[in-house]
Write an enzyme that holds these catalytic residues in place. Structure first.
Site, mmCIF file in Angstrom:
data_model
loop_
_atom_site.group_PDB
_atom_site.id
_atom_site.type_symbol
_atom_site.label_atom_id
_atom_site.label_comp_id
_atom_site.label_asym_id
_atom_site.label_seq_id
_atom_site.Cartn_x
_atom_site.Cartn_y
_atom_site.Cartn_z
ATOM 1 N N GLU A 174 50.309 -16.008 25.289
ATOM 2 C CA GLU A 174 49.918 -14.626 25.582
ATOM 3 C C GLU A 174 50.012 -13.739 24.344
ATOM 4 O OE1 GLU A 174 49.336 -13.140 29.070
ATOM 5 O OE2 GLU A 174 48.780 -15.216 29.417
ATOM 6 N N HIS A 247 55.582 -10.047 30.611
ATOM 7 C CA HIS A 247 55.607 -10.285 29.155
ATOM 8 C C HIS A 247 56.932 -9.747 28.623
ATOM 9 C CE1 HIS A 247 50.928 -9.958 29.061
ATOM 10 N NE2 HIS A 247 51.263 -11.226 28.960
ATOM 11 N N ASN A 358 47.387 -0.431 35.311
ATOM 12 C CA ASN A 358 47.072 -1.856 35.311
ATOM 13 C C ASN A 358 48.161 -2.663 34.598
ATOM 14 O OD1 ASN A 358 45.024 -3.086 36.692
ATOM 15 N ND2 ASN A 358 43.412 -2.485 35.257
ATOM 16 N N CYS A 364 51.427 -2.283 24.784
ATOM 17 C CA CYS A 364 50.469 -3.328 25.194
ATOM 18 C C CYS A 364 49.114 -3.104 24.548
ATOM 19 C CB CYS A 364 50.234 -3.303 26.706
ATOM 20 S SG CYS A 364 51.681 -3.651 27.673
HETATM 21 O O1 SUG Z 1 47.696 -9.241 31.402
HETATM 22 N N1 SUG Z 1 46.728 -6.357 33.170
HETATM 23 C C1 SUG Z 1 47.226 -6.966 31.939
HETATM 24 C C2 SUG Z 1 48.254 -6.075 31.315
HETATM 25 C C3 SUG Z 1 48.651 -6.574 29.956
HETATM 26 C C4 SUG Z 1 49.805 -5.838 29.396
HETATM 27 N N2 SUG Z 1 50.085 -6.293 28.102
HETATM 28 C C5 SUG Z 1 51.314 -6.463 27.575
HETATM 29 N N3 SUG Z 1 52.382 -6.424 28.322
HETATM 30 N N4 SUG Z 1 51.400 -6.726 26.334
HETATM 31 C C6 SUG Z 1 47.821 -8.344 32.245
HETATM 32 O O2 SUG Z 1 48.433 -8.505 33.302
HETATM 33 C C7 SUG Z 1 45.255 -6.181 35.068
HETATM 34 C C8 SUG Z 1 43.786 -6.292 35.357
HETATM 35 C C9 SUG Z 1 43.431 -5.935 36.767
HETATM 36 O O3 SUG Z 1 44.229 -6.152 37.674
HETATM 37 O O4 SUG Z 1 42.296 -5.432 36.957
HETATM 38 C C10 SUG Z 1 45.645 -6.848 33.782
HETATM 39 O O5 SUG Z 1 45.012 -7.773 33.341
#
Ligand code: SUG
Length: 440
Positions: A174, A247, A358, A364
């Site tokens: 990731e 994460h 989200n 992020c």
């Molecule tokens: O991978 N959300 C992302 C958020 C990423 C956050 N990044 C870090 N923590 N670095 C994920 O879960 C949600 C998309 C949706 O539900 O439409 C999403 O992909």
């Protein structure tokens, strides 16, 4: 030579919506199928970048990916014209349409893992794009990400952009969201910490998936040419994953010699912290106790997803999501951090609510890339955010982005045409050439 930590932020794409696509990401689940506000989301993200530029911190942008990913829908047996494919998908598999339309590439902390040249054997910046195979919608990002990074970091004397790790659950990766670097200052060699959620036999979360493996961190450390005694592999606390810490950057943030984390971020945390301070003696640890802030409140406010940055004058600032200012316990934690005379001397807030809904906070949205002066000069210059580029991108968003989107509106074939028009223009603004598949 002087080095800079450059934040590369993902520009929020025109199809930002709430698909509920990430199990274990509580905000994504809670906002599933809510109306989204793509224009607002993109302007929020761009304003955050500008806030950092105004503080003297170098900033660059990564353009959105082309969406919908029509080939993904065709692989699921939808046929005919693009408009037909979209129409049929909305009728029968709206979940797949949402995946194909996801703007998830905005969360640039998941773009890649980056090792600065001060850490690597061949003294080049080593970059491994993340394969993101733990979720279907994010897996669609890695091919274009690789192409984009190879365009921005094209000079082979300074940069090496690897292929993503193999498409194998053992190598689920990731990117930088699970990677921290400790150093005296950005230009000095660092200790790189790779955080994982699963390692074959070890303790696993019960409720939610562990997205990152130890094997992927080890493989990246090896292909980046890192020294064994300047790497550390650390397991996330499975209970934290089950509380929504999908994460590591949801529960910890590091900058130079500082680590700010929750006391329940890691499995066997006291031992890990001992190991970390043995390998990196300057460590300044700020551990937030569960009695001061529960993991649940940390996940809700994203305190640990703040950006911890060194300002040009040498002091450290925490750029927190605005949600932190609205939460009493978090405010108390922040007051204590500021009053204890430690390295963090300033707290500021930023509104990225659309991304937060989200599960993506300020940290992020950015990929940190430490570059020497020469390396900074060697990257593709038009992606560096200046006042002028900020104005142009603001105008571009206002011209092309819809005010709001729902899952039903993803079925509007006009949205595809609008998206292509927008991305065509942004590829010109950023001088990237015909980088998108639909441009060929
Ligand atoms: O991978 N959300 C992302 C958020 C990423 C956050 N990044 C870090 N923590 N670095 C994920 O879960 C949600 C998309 C949706 O539900 O439409 C999403 O992909």
């Amino acid at each position: 030579m002087k080095s800079y930590e450059v934040n590369f932020d993902g520009l929020v794409g025109p199809t930002h919506h709430f698909g509920g696509l990430s199990p274990g990401n509580i905000a994504s689940q809670e906002h599933r199928l809510h109306t989204s506000y793509p224009r607002q989301a993109a302007l929020e993200g761009l304003k955050k970048m500008k806030q950092l530029v105004d503080l003297g911190i170098p900033q660059a942008v990564l353009p959105p990916h082309a969406r919908p990913d029509i080939s993904f829908l065709r692989e699921h047996a939808f046929t005919g014209t693009d408009a037909k494919v979209i129409e049929q998908a909305l009728k029968t598999r709206a979940d797949l349409l949402s995946i194909a339309y996801s703007a998830s590439a905005m969360w640039a902390a998941n773009t890649a893992t980056v090792s600065p040249s001060a850490d690597t054997r061949d003294r080049r910046v080593q970059i491994t794009p993340a394969n993101l195979i733990s979720t279907t919608h994010r897996q669609l990002e890695s091919a274009f990400t690789t192409k984009l990074l190879r365009t921005i970091f094209a000079d082979p004397t300074h940069f090496c952009v690897h292929n993503p790790l193999p498409n194998d659950s053992k190598f689920a990766d990731e990117g930088a969201a699970n990677h921290s670097r400790f150093c005296h200052s950005h230009n000095a060699p660092g200790l790189e910490m790779f955080v994982y959620g699963r390692n074959g036999s070890e303790l696993l979360p019960q409720k939610f998936p562990a997205r990152q493996t130890r094997a992927s961190g080890e493989r990246i450390a090896s292909q980046h040419g890192l020294l064994h005694d300047r790497t550390l592999f650390v397991q996330q606390n499975p209970a934290a994953i089950d509380a929504g810490v999908f994460h590591n950057d949801v529960i910890a943030v590091a900058n130079e010699h500082v680590l700010l984390c929750h006391e329940h971020a890691y499995f066997n945390q006291s031992q890990i912290m001992k190991q970390l301070s043995e390998k990196f003696s300057e460590l300044h640890l700020i551990e937030v106790a569960a009695t001061d802030l529960s993991i649940e409140d940390a996940v809700q406010t994203y305190l640990f997803n703040s950006q911890l940055v060194t300002l040009p004058q040498g002091t450290m600032m925490l750029l927190c999501p605005i949600e932190c200012a609205e939460h009493e316990q978090v405010r108390l934690v922040l007051d204590r951090i500021l009053s204890d005379g430690g390295p963090i001397t300033e707290v500021k807030y930023v509104d990225v609510r659309q991304s937060m809904q989200n599960g993506g906070g300020p940290a992020c949205l950015r990929l940190r890339v430490v570059l020497t002066e020469d390396e900074l000069e060697a990257i593709h210059q038009p992606v560096i955010l200046t006042g002028d580029l900020f104005e142009r991108l603001t105008g571009w968003i206002k011209k092309h982005y819809r005010e709001e989107l729902t899952i039903e509106s993803l079925g509007d074939p006009q949205l595809l045409a609008e998206g292509h028009e927008a991305l065509n223009e942004v590829s010109q603004i950023l001088e990237l050439g015909p980088i998108y598949p639909f441009q060929n």
